[in-house]
Write a protein that holds these residues in place. Structure first.
Motif, PDB file in Angstrom:
ATOM      1  N   ILE A 182      -7.248  66.805 -24.248  1.00  0.00           N
ATOM      2  CA  ILE A 182      -6.346  66.944 -23.092  1.00  0.00           C
ATOM      3  C   ILE A 182      -5.436  65.737 -22.897  1.00  0.00           C
ATOM      4  O   ILE A 182      -4.521  65.788 -22.068  1.00  0.00           O
ATOM      5  CB  ILE A 182      -7.129  67.217 -21.792  1.00  0.00           C
ATOM      6  N   THR A 183      -5.659  64.657 -23.667  1.00  0.00           N
ATOM      7  CA  THR A 183      -4.846  63.447 -23.458  1.00  0.00           C
ATOM      8  C   THR A 183      -4.065  63.001 -24.685  1.00  0.00           C
ATOM      9  O   THR A 183      -3.177  62.167 -24.553  1.00  0.00           O
ATOM     10  CB  THR A 183      -5.728  62.264 -23.021  1.00  0.00           C
ATOM     11  N   VAL A 184      -4.358  63.535 -25.866  1.00  0.00           N
ATOM     12  CA  VAL A 184      -3.802  62.953 -27.093  1.00  0.00           C
ATOM     13  C   VAL A 184      -2.276  62.925 -27.076  1.00  0.00           C
ATOM     14  O   VAL A 184      -1.663  61.961 -27.570  1.00  0.00           O
ATOM     15  CB  VAL A 184      -4.337  63.693 -28.345  1.00  0.00           C
ATOM     16  N   VAL A 185      -1.635  63.949 -26.516  1.00  0.00           N
ATOM     17  CA  VAL A 185      -0.177  63.878 -26.364  1.00  0.00           C
ATOM     18  C   VAL A 185       0.271  64.043 -24.920  1.00  0.00           C
ATOM     19  O   VAL A 185       1.459  63.877 -24.625  1.00  0.00           O
ATOM     20  CB  VAL A 185       0.555  64.924 -27.250  1.00  0.00           C
ATOM     21  N   SER A 186      -0.649  64.367 -24.009  1.00  0.00           N
ATOM     22  CA  SER A 186      -0.236  64.546 -22.609  1.00  0.00           C
ATOM     23  C   SER A 186       0.167  63.229 -21.966  1.00  0.00           C
ATOM     24  O   SER A 186       1.089  63.192 -21.138  1.00  0.00           O
ATOM     25  CB  SER A 186      -1.361  65.200 -21.802  1.00  0.00           C
ATOM     26  N   LEU A 187      -0.509  62.127 -22.317  1.00  0.00           N
ATOM     27  CA  LEU A 187      -0.167  60.840 -21.718  1.00  0.00           C
ATOM     28  C   LEU A 187       1.241  60.379 -22.101  1.00  0.00           C
ATOM     29  O   LEU A 187       2.032  60.016 -21.223  1.00  0.00           O
ATOM     30  CB  LEU A 187      -1.209  59.794 -22.079  1.00  0.00           C
ATOM     31  N   PRO A 188       1.613  60.384 -23.388  1.00  0.00           N
ATOM     32  CA  PRO A 188       3.016  60.040 -23.690  1.00  0.00           C
ATOM     33  C   PRO A 188       3.995  61.051 -23.119  1.00  0.00           C
ATOM     34  O   PRO A 188       5.114  60.700 -22.750  1.00  0.00           O
ATOM     35  CB  PRO A 188       3.050  60.016 -25.225  1.00  0.00           C
ATOM     36  N   MET A 189       3.570  62.319 -23.013  1.00  0.00           N
ATOM     37  CA  MET A 189       4.446  63.340 -22.443  1.00  0.00           C
ATOM     38  C   MET A 189       4.736  63.045 -20.970  1.00  0.00           C
ATOM     39  O   MET A 189       5.873  63.211 -20.507  1.00  0.00           O
ATOM     40  CB  MET A 189       3.796  64.725 -22.571  1.00  0.00           C
ATOM     41  N   LEU A 190       3.726  62.597 -20.231  1.00  0.00           N
ATOM     42  CA  LEU A 190       3.916  62.287 -18.814  1.00  0.00           C
ATOM     43  C   LEU A 190       4.868  61.109 -18.623  1.00  0.00           C
ATOM     44  O   LEU A 190       5.601  61.052 -17.636  1.00  0.00           O
ATOM     45  CB  LEU A 190       2.572  61.973 -18.159  1.00  0.00           C
ATOM     46  N   LEU A 191       4.839  60.164 -19.560  1.00  0.00           N
ATOM     47  CA  LEU A 191       5.762  59.036 -19.483  1.00  0.00           C
ATOM     48  C   LEU A 191       7.179  59.468 -19.833  1.00  0.00           C
ATOM     49  O   LEU A 191       8.153  58.977 -19.262  1.00  0.00           O
ATOM     50  CB  LEU A 191       5.304  57.923 -20.425  1.00  0.00           C
ATOM     51  N   ASP A 192       7.291  60.427 -20.745  1.00  0.00           N
ATOM     52  CA  ASP A 192       8.578  60.787 -21.327  1.00  0.00           C
ATOM     53  C   ASP A 192       9.320  61.868 -20.559  1.00  0.00           C
ATOM     54  O   ASP A 192      10.549  61.930 -20.603  1.00  0.00           O
ATOM     55  CB  ASP A 192       8.353  61.265 -22.769  1.00  0.00           C
ATOM     56  N   ARG A 193       8.561  62.721 -19.825  1.00  0.00           N
ATOM     57  CA  ARG A 193       9.186  63.893 -19.231  1.00  0.00           C
ATOM     58  C   ARG A 193       8.725  64.103 -17.789  1.00  0.00           C
ATOM     59  O   ARG A 193       7.712  63.555 -17.361  1.00  0.00           O
ATOM     60  CB  ARG A 193       8.862  65.155 -20.059  1.00  0.00           C
ATOM     61  N   GLU A 194       9.485  64.922 -17.064  1.00  0.00           N
ATOM     62  CA  GLU A 194       9.115  65.301 -15.704  1.00  0.00           C
ATOM     63  C   GLU A 194       8.289  66.581 -15.792  1.00  0.00           C
ATOM     64  O   GLU A 194       8.818  67.685 -15.770  1.00  0.00           O
ATOM     65  CB  GLU A 194      10.367  65.525 -14.843  1.00  0.00           C
ATOM     66  N   VAL A 195       6.976  66.408 -15.905  1.00  0.00           N
ATOM     67  CA  VAL A 195       6.074  67.535 -16.084  1.00  0.00           C
ATOM     68  C   VAL A 195       4.790  67.251 -15.319  1.00  0.00           C
ATOM     69  O   VAL A 195       4.368  66.092 -15.207  1.00  0.00           O
ATOM     70  CB  VAL A 195       5.786  67.767 -17.592  1.00  0.00           C
ATOM     71  N   ASP A 196       4.172  68.309 -14.743  1.00  0.00           N
ATOM     72  CA  ASP A 196       2.934  68.090 -14.007  1.00  0.00           C
ATOM     73  C   ASP A 196       1.789  67.869 -14.984  1.00  0.00           C
ATOM     74  O   ASP A 196       1.820  68.337 -16.132  1.00  0.00           O
ATOM     75  CB  ASP A 196       2.634  69.263 -13.077  1.00  0.00           C
ATOM     76  N   TYR A 197       0.768  67.163 -14.528  1.00  0.00           N
ATOM     77  CA  TYR A 197      -0.310  66.738 -15.421  1.00  0.00           C
ATOM     78  C   TYR A 197      -1.126  67.911 -15.950  1.00  0.00           C
ATOM     79  O   TYR A 197      -1.642  67.853 -17.076  1.00  0.00           O
ATOM     80  CB  TYR A 197      -1.220  65.715 -14.733  1.00  0.00           C
ATOM     81  N   VAL A 198      -1.256  68.994 -15.190  1.00  0.00           N
ATOM     82  CA  VAL A 198      -2.012  70.159 -15.663  1.00  0.00           C
ATOM     83  C   VAL A 198      -1.293  70.802 -16.846  1.00  0.00           C
ATOM     84  O   VAL A 198      -1.902  71.127 -17.874  1.00  0.00           O
ATOM     85  CB  VAL A 198      -2.223  71.181 -14.531  1.00  0.00           C
ATOM     86  N   THR A 199       0.021  70.975 -16.714  1.00  0.00           N
ATOM     87  CA  THR A 199       0.807  71.541 -17.811  1.00  0.00           C
ATOM     88  C   THR A 199       0.736  70.652 -19.044  1.00  0.00           C
ATOM     89  O   THR A 199       0.610  71.138 -20.177  1.00  0.00           O
ATOM     90  CB  THR A 199       2.275  71.699 -17.374  1.00  0.00           C
ATOM     91  N   ALA A 200       0.801  69.335 -18.846  1.00  0.00           N
ATOM     92  CA  ALA A 200       0.723  68.407 -19.972  1.00  0.00           C
ATOM     93  C   ALA A 200      -0.638  68.491 -20.661  1.00  0.00           C
ATOM     94  O   ALA A 200      -0.724  68.471 -21.901  1.00  0.00           O
ATOM     95  CB  ALA A 200       0.985  66.978 -19.491  1.00  0.00           C
ATOM     96  N   MET A 201      -1.713  68.579 -19.882  1.00  0.00           N
ATOM     97  CA  MET A 201      -3.047  68.687 -20.472  1.00  0.00           C
ATOM     98  C   MET A 201      -3.210  69.980 -21.257  1.00  0.00           C
ATOM     99  O   MET A 201      -3.787  69.988 -22.349  1.00  0.00           O
ATOM    100  CB  MET A 201      -4.115  68.602 -19.383  1.00  0.00           C
ATOM    101  N   ILE A 202      -2.692  71.090 -20.711  1.00  0.00           N
ATOM    102  CA  ILE A 202      -2.781  72.367 -21.406  1.00  0.00           C
ATOM    103  C   ILE A 202      -2.010  72.325 -22.719  1.00  0.00           C
ATOM    104  O   ILE A 202      -2.474  72.804 -23.758  1.00  0.00           O
ATOM    105  CB  ILE A 202      -2.267  73.505 -20.503  1.00  0.00           C
ATOM    106  N   ALA A 203      -0.817  71.736 -22.682  1.00  0.00           N
ATOM    107  CA  ALA A 203      -0.003  71.626 -23.901  1.00  0.00           C
ATOM    108  C   ALA A 203      -0.721  70.792 -24.958  1.00  0.00           C
ATOM    109  O   ALA A 203      -0.718  71.129 -26.153  1.00  0.00           O
ATOM    110  CB  ALA A 203       1.355  71.014 -23.567  1.00  0.00           C
TER     111      ALA A 203
END
Length: 259
Positions: A182-203
């Motif tokens: 749930i974190t391998v790409v969600s953490l850089p995604m949260l820094l890079d984009r305007e996205v909610d953390y649940v969506t980032a974790m699912i992605a």
């Protein structure tokens, strides 16, 4: 104060991951670490100190068996160290100045976005792992003759001790795998984009599901290098955390098909 980068909305489409992708990300991460070694030391220092304090408290309280669970659980909080490293890699990628004040400013701004919610989940999983570890210890060792496990390590070689170690390792690995997914790409995604953390974790979770072999191999690599880095008094984290942090950013950027 506005963010220094325009943030694209929503989670991006993530492409396929191959072993070649991982090798390229590792090459780019190594190059970033060599280009800005001081920043790696700064962001890794907090976790080296944290590890040393954790070990000291364990020894000072005479409960050295907790070192076993700490050694498995400590990597669960490793992603926290990477946020600043992602920013360093992004600045290198875009040819921006390596300004320490600005980099810390970008990291500090994450407190007003989605990172605190993600951090709360990571902390909860870390604490829940310690609770489960304590329950496993009590289940298998609580019925044994009173022994000081701090000085009599032979109890771990008994049948109960071996089962406890095996089950504890399996459960800890399960926690670590879930957190990794749930974190391998969600953490850089949260820094890079305007996205909610649940969506980032699912992605992030789905990306690992879609690329099981290379991503599980990458998970093993992370686990091995982090564990080895902790052996010399946690000092190896000065090398491991910057390398993994920079590489994770480039892995995200290599598979991100938008932006």
């Amino acid at each position: 104060m506005q963010m220094p980068y325009p943030l694209l909305p929503g989670a991006p489409e993530l492409g396929k991951v191959t072993f070649g992708t991982l090798a390229e990300a590792l090459r780019l991460g190594w190059a970033d670490m060599k280009r800005a070694p001081g920043f790696g030391c700064v962001f890794a220092a907090f976790y080296v100190v944290l590890g040393l304090v954790m070990a000291w408290v364990t020894w000072a309280t005479g409960q050295t068996y907790w070192l076993i669970f700490a050694a498995v659980g400590f990597p669960l909080i490793g992603p926290f160290a990477a946020v600043g490293l992602y920013e360093v890699s992004r600045r290198i990628e875009q040819g921006r100045a390596m300004d320490l004040y600005q980099i810390f400013g970008v990291v500090a701004k994450q407190s007003k976005r989605q990172l605190p919610s993600m951090s709360a989940i990571i902390i909860f999983m870390f604490l829940f792992w310690f609770f489960i570890a304590h329950m496993i210890f009590a289940l298998f060792m609580g019925t044994m003759t009173m022994t000081n496990v701090s000085s009599s390590f032979d109890v771990f070689l008994t049948s109960n001790g071996l089962i406890m170690l095996g089950l504890g390792t399996a459960v800890g690995a399960g926690f670590a795998l879930l957190l990794y997914m749930i974190t391998v790409v969600s953490l850089p995604m949260l820094l890079d984009r305007e996205v909610d953390y649940v969506t980032a974790m699912i992605a992030s979770f789905k990306m690992v599901q879609d690329n099981p072999l290379p991503m599980l191999a990458w998970a093993v690599f992370i686990a091995v290098i982090t564990f080895v880095a902790m052996l010399p008094g946690f000092l190896g984290l000065f090398f491991a955390l910057p390398l993994l942090g920079h590489t994770t950013w480039h892995l995200y950027r290599l598979i991100c098909r938008e932006g």
